[in-house]
Design a protein around this motif. Sequence first.
Motif: not given
Length: 190
Positions: A7-8, A48-49, A10-11
């Motif tokens: 997720h990091d 979602h982010y 992706r951000r």
Amino acid sequence: MPKIVDHDQRRRELAGAVQRVIARDGVAEVSIRTVAAESGWSSGALRHYFATRDELLAFACEQVIEQVTARIAEMPADGPVREVARRALLETMPVDPARHTESAIAFGFLALGLGDPALARVQRLHFSSMFELCVRVSGALTPDLDEPGRRAAGRRLHAVVDGLTVHVLAGHLTAAEMVAELDAFLGSLP
């Protein structure tokens, strides 16, 4: 087996998409829709982010601060003090397209932070990081100053660097003219 998602990462990818939109179209064109299109994601997946444009911009600005800080930390400290200081300051200024985009993101928060406490936090982070760099540079350039003197010199240097940056972002100076003015200022220091 379920797919493991970083997720990091992706951000950070989304922050890169924000930077590309700003470089191409300007800060005003950043939206959930434009960043989703730039990243190849759907708007729903992006949400979602980041639920809002402001959250997306805040994260992109924090990423810029981290990128610039990392570049300065990795710089070799060899050579004359004034040249090392100059190189560090130029890492924060719009001397090329990538740093122009970083500056546009950071200074985009000047207006945005006035009306939103969450964005004001990022604005303060940007300004305090830059101020501390200028205090360190001023201390290196004028080691005989006491702490209040270094902080005062750091405030002046910060004003010069930010002022020159704003002039380039506004189109009043070219990058080369900005560098010449920074060099003139540094050359005027004792």
